[in-house]
Scaffold this active site. Structure first.
Site, short mmCIF file in Angstrom:
data_model
loop_
_atom_site.label_atom_id
_atom_site.label_comp_id
_atom_site.label_asym_id
_atom_site.label_seq_id
_atom_site.Cartn_x
_atom_site.Cartn_y
_atom_site.Cartn_z
N HIS A 217 3.27 0.60 8.08
CA HIS A 217 3.05 1.59 7.02
C HIS A 217 1.67 2.15 7.14
CE1 HIS A 217 6.12 -1.12 5.51
NE2 HIS A 217 6.67 0.01 5.13
N ARG A 541 -2.04 -4.58 -4.47
CA ARG A 541 -2.77 -3.85 -3.44
C ARG A 541 -4.24 -4.15 -3.41
NH1 ARG A 541 0.31 0.82 -1.59
NH2 ARG A 541 2.06 0.92 -3.00
P1 ADP Z 1 0.32 -0.01 -7.10
O1 ADP Z 1 -0.43 -1.30 -7.01
O2 ADP Z 1 1.67 -0.08 -6.46
O3 ADP Z 1 -0.49 1.18 -6.69
P2 ADP Z 1 -0.30 0.59 -9.86
O4 ADP Z 1 -1.60 1.09 -9.35
O5 ADP Z 1 0.45 1.47 -10.79
O6 ADP Z 1 0.65 0.15 -8.68
O7 ADP Z 1 -0.52 -0.77 -10.65
C1 ADP Z 1 -1.48 -1.69 -10.27
C2 ADP Z 1 -1.42 -2.84 -11.27
O8 ADP Z 1 -0.15 -3.48 -11.18
C3 ADP Z 1 -2.42 -3.92 -10.98
O9 ADP Z 1 -3.65 -3.60 -11.59
C4 ADP Z 1 -1.79 -5.15 -11.60
O10 ADP Z 1 -2.12 -5.30 -12.97
C5 ADP Z 1 -0.32 -4.86 -11.53
N1 ADP Z 1 0.33 -5.65 -10.49
C6 ADP Z 1 0.33 -5.44 -9.16
N2 ADP Z 1 1.05 -6.38 -8.52
C7 ADP Z 1 1.51 -7.21 -9.49
C8 ADP Z 1 2.31 -8.39 -9.52
N3 ADP Z 1 2.80 -8.90 -8.39
N4 ADP Z 1 2.58 -8.97 -10.70
C9 ADP Z 1 2.08 -8.46 -11.86
N5 ADP Z 1 1.33 -7.35 -11.89
C10 ADP Z 1 1.04 -6.74 -10.74
MG MG Z 2 -2.28 1.69 -7.61
#
Ligand code: ADP
Ligand code: MG
Length: 579
Positions: A217, A541
Site C-alpha cells: 500500500h 495508524r
Molecule cells: P484512521 O486511523 O483510519 O485514519 P481516523 O483518523 O478517523 O481513522 O481515527 C483515528 C482514531 O481511531 C484514533 O485516534 C483512535 O482513537 C481510533 N482507533 C484507531 N485504531 C483503533 C482501534 N484498533 N481500536 C480503537 N480505536 C482505534
Molecule cells: Mg486518521
C-alpha cells in the site's frame, strides 16, 4: 500513475466494469465487487476474498472456477465496507457457508469482521482466515501480526480449490490456514507508487538504492540498501525466507516471483533463474512455480519472492484445475456448472430489514431523541473538525476531522430518511451503516458498529432505560474492542470510553438520573481524553510514529469526549418525556 486522465472517484468502478467485459466467461459484476460467471454447486462453500483495489490481479482477477467465488473490491488501497462484503457474500453463497480470506490489515479486519457478524446473525456459517505471509512486517514470534502480501494468492487458490471439490467449511478453513502457515514472502522496492489523480508518489526510494521489506500500500520498506545484482538479490531475499522454513517441510516448494507493478518480466525471469539455482544448491526442489504479476501495488517498482512449502495435500490443491483471468491450471470441466443467468446486483443482493419486530411507542420516542443527538454531535464535530484533523496529523494521517464529519453527516441523513414510525434499533442501525461506509477511516467503522449495537441493545432491554443503558454502552464498547482489538492504555478512543462507561454505571447504580449520570460520565471522558497525551499509541495508524504522538492527546479519544459531552448537554436540556 494515470496516463489516461481518469476520475479518481470512479476509477475503481470503471476498471471493474471493464475487467468483467474483458472476461465475460469468467466474471460477472455484483454489487460491491465481482463474482465468478458460473454459479457454485449448491451446498459448496463460497470463498470470498477482497481488499482495496490497486493490486491487480489481486483480488478481482483471481476469481473463478477452482478459485475464490467472489472478490469484494474497495477503493484504491482502502478496505471495502462491511456492507459491500455482506452483499458480495450473499450474491454467491450457495448453502455451504462462507469463508472470508484477506490480508491482515486493520481496516479489512474491522470491515470484514463486521460483515461476518452480520451474516452470522442471519444464520449463515461464516469463517475467516487472515493471510500473514510478509516476514518483514513482524518477527516470527508475532506471526499473527504480520500483513498479507503476495502469499494472498497461495491461500486464496488453495481455499478455492478445496471449495470447488466440495470440501465442507471446516475442511476449507483448515486447508486455508494450513496454506497460510506454509507461506512466506519477502519483497524489495526500487521505486514508489502513485495514486490515480495524484501528482507525486506515496514514497520514494533514493537513487541507486532499494528498500527491503516493502508493503503493498505504498508502505516503504524497513531497510534501504544499495542496489544489488539479480544474483545477489536472490540470496538477500532467500536467506531470511529459508530461516523460517517450516519444520518437517524442507524439500519441496512452489517458488513464486511477483512483480509489484513496473518490474519487467525479463528481469523477473532472471531473478527467478537465480532463485531456482540457489534452492537447488540447498537441496530444495521447486514444484509448480509462478513468475509474473500476481499481487501488485499500482505502478510500484519492486519484486517479492514467496515460498509455499508443499506437502501432498497442498500440492494436489495447488495444481487442481482453475480458470480465472490471471490464474489458470489444467482444464476446468464446465459440464454441470450452472451459468448464472441473472446478475444479482443492488436490490437483489441487499440486506433484509431488521425483521418485523413490533416497534413500541418508547422505541419511536428514543428514535426521535437519537436523531436529535446525532445532529447535535454532527454540529459539534463540524465545529471542531480542524482541531481533530490537526491532532490526527501529529502522528496519523490527518483525516480524523474530515472522517468524523463525513460519517456523522451520513448518519444524520440515513436516520432522517426513515419515517417517524421507525424504532430506535432500526434508526441507529441505518445511521451506523451509513457512518461506517462513508467515513472511510478506522474510527468510522468502529463508531458505526458501536451505535448499531447500542440501538439494538437499548431496544431489547425493555422499558427501563436506567437498566438498559449500561448494558447497551457495554455492548457498544465491546463491539469496538472485538473489531479493533485495542485495550485500555493503547491510546485510542477507548481511553475516553472506558472511564465514561465506568462512571455511567456507578452513577446510575447510585440512583442518579440518566441526565445527571451522563453529565458525570462525559466529565470522565474528557479527563480520559486529555490523559491520553502521556500515552504511547499501540494501535492504529499512529503506532509507527509513536514517539511523535507523546504529549498530544489521541484524536479519537478527544472526539469521543466531545460527542459524549454533547449528548449529555442535549439530554440535560431535554424534557422529562425524553427519558
Ligand atoms: P484512521 O486511523 O483510519 O485514519 P481516523 O483518523 O478517523 O481513522 O481515527 C483515528 C482514531 O481511531 C484514533 O485516534 C483512535 O482513537 C481510533 N482507533 C484507531 N485504531 C483503533 C482501534 N484498533 N481500536 C480503537 N480505536 C482505534
Ligand atoms: Mg486518521
Amino acid at each position: 500513475m494515470t496516463r489516461m486522465p481518469a476520475d479518481p472517484d470512479t476509477f475503481v468502478e470503471e476498471a471493474l466494469d471493464g475487467l468483467v467485459l474483458a472476461h465475460p466467461d469468467e466474471l460477472r459484476r455484483v454489487s460491491g465487487g465481482v463474482a465468478r460467471a458460473t454459479a457454485i454447486t449448491p451446498g459448496h462453500v463460497a470463498v470470498v476474498i477482497g481488499g482495496g483495489s490497486g493490486h491487480y490481479p489481486a483480488f478481482a482477477g483471481v476469481v473463478g472456477e477452482g478459485m475464490p467465488a467472489a472478490a469484494v473490491c474497495g477503493n484504491i488501497f482502502s478496505s471495502p465496507s462491511a456492507g459491500q462484503a455482506v452483499q458480495v457474500a450473499r450474491a454467491v453463497e450457495a448453502g455451504g457457508g462462507v469463508l472470508f480470506s484477506y490480508g491482515n490489515y486493520a481496516g479489512d479486519v474491522i470491515h470484514f469482521g463486521e460483515a461476518e457478524r452480520r451474516l452470522r446473525e442471519k444464520g449463515l456459517d461464516v469463517r475467516t482466515v487472515l493471510v500473514t505471509d510478509d516476514i518483514a512486517s513482524a518477527p516470527a514470534a508475532d506471526r499473527t501480526q504480520r500483513r498479507g502480501i503476495a502469499g494472498d494468492l497461495c491461500v486464496f487458490r488453495i481455499a478455492g480449490a478445496s471449495a470447488e471439490r466440495g470440501d465442507d467449511l471446516d475442511e476449507v478453513e483448515r486447508l486455508a490456514r494450513r496454506a497460510n502457515a506454509m507461506t512466506r514472502t519477502l519483497g524489495v522496492a526500487f521505486s514508489g507508487c502513485t495514486l490515480p489523480g495524484a501528482s507525486s508518489p506515496l514514497f520514494e526510494v533514493p537513487e541507486g538504492r532499494m528498500s527491503i521489506g516493502l508493503g503493498i500500500h505504498g508502505e516503504p520498506g524497513i531497510r534501504d540498501v544499495p542496489l544489488q545484482s539479480a544474483r545477489e538479490l536472490a540470496v538477500t531475499l532467500l536467506e531470511p525466507l529459508l530461516e523460517e522454513r517450516p519444520e518437517g517441510h524442507a524439500s519441496r516448494v512452489s517458488l513464486i516471483v511477483n512483480g509489484l507493478g513496473t518490474a519487467k518480466y525479463e528481469e523477473l525471469f532472471i531473478l527467478f533463474g537465480h532463485l531456482h539455482r540457489e534452492l537447488a544448491s540447498r537441496g530444495i526442489e521447486v514444484a509448480s512455480p509462478l513468475c509474473g504479476e500476481l499481487v501488485t501495488s499500482l505502478d510500484m517498482g519492486g519484486v517479492s519472492v514467496t515460498l509455499l512449502w508443499l506437502d501432498d495435500e497442498l500440492e494436489e490443491l495447488w495444481n487442481a484445475p482453475a480458470a480465472s483471468p490471471a490464474f489458470r491450471r489444467g482444464a476446468v470441466d464446465r459440464s454441470g456448472v450452472p451459468a448464472v443467468a441473472e446478475v444479482a446486483t443492488g436490490a437483489d443482493a441487499s440486506e433484509e430489514p431488521l425483521g418485523q419486530r413490533t416497534v413500541t411507542a418508547e422505541s419511536r420516542r428514543d428514535a426521535a431523541l437519537a436523531r436529535r443527538l446525532l445532529s447535535a454531535a454532527r454540529d459539534a464535530v463540524v465545529r471542531e473538525a480542524d482541531h481533530l484533523g490537526e491532532l490526527d496529523a501529529v502522528a496519523g494521517d490527518g483525516d480524523h476531522g474530515i472522517g468524523m464529519t463525513r460519517g456523522l453527516e451520513a448518519a444524520v441523513a440515513a436516520a432522517s430518511a426513515l419515517d417517524d414510525e421507525t424504532g430506535l434499533a432500526e434508526v441507529l442501525d441505518a445511521a451506523g451503516d451509513a457512518w461506517s461506509e462513508t467515513a472511510g477511516g478506522t474510527s468510522g467503522a468502529l463508531w458505526g458498529a458501536a451505535i448499531s449495537a447500542l440501538g439494538r441493545c437499548i431496544d431489547e432491554g425493555g422499558a427501563s432505560r436506567t437498566l438498559s443503558l449500561p448494558a447497551a454502552v457495554s455492548a457498544a464498547r465491546s463491539r469496538i474492542q472485538t473489531l479493533g482489538g485495542a485495550s485500555a492504555g493503547d491510546k485510542t478512543m477507548l481511553d475516553a470510553l472506558l472511564p465514561f462507561e465506568r462512571e455511567l454505571d456507578a452513577a446510575l447504580a447510585d440512583g442518579r438520573s440518566v441526565a445527571d449520570a451522563l453529565g458525570r460520565a462525559a466529565g470522565k471522558a474528557r479527563q480520559g481524553a486529555s490523559d491520553t497525551a502521556a500515552l504511547t499509541p499501540r494501535k492504529g495508524r499512529a503506532r509507527p510514529l509513536a514517539e511523535r504522538s507523546i504529549g498530544h492527546p489521541d484524536p479519537g479519544a478527544v472526539s469521543f469526549a466531545l460527542i459524549a459531552s454533547t449528548v449529555a448537554e442535549v439530554v440535560l436540556g431535554g424534557t422529562e418525556e425524553d427519558l
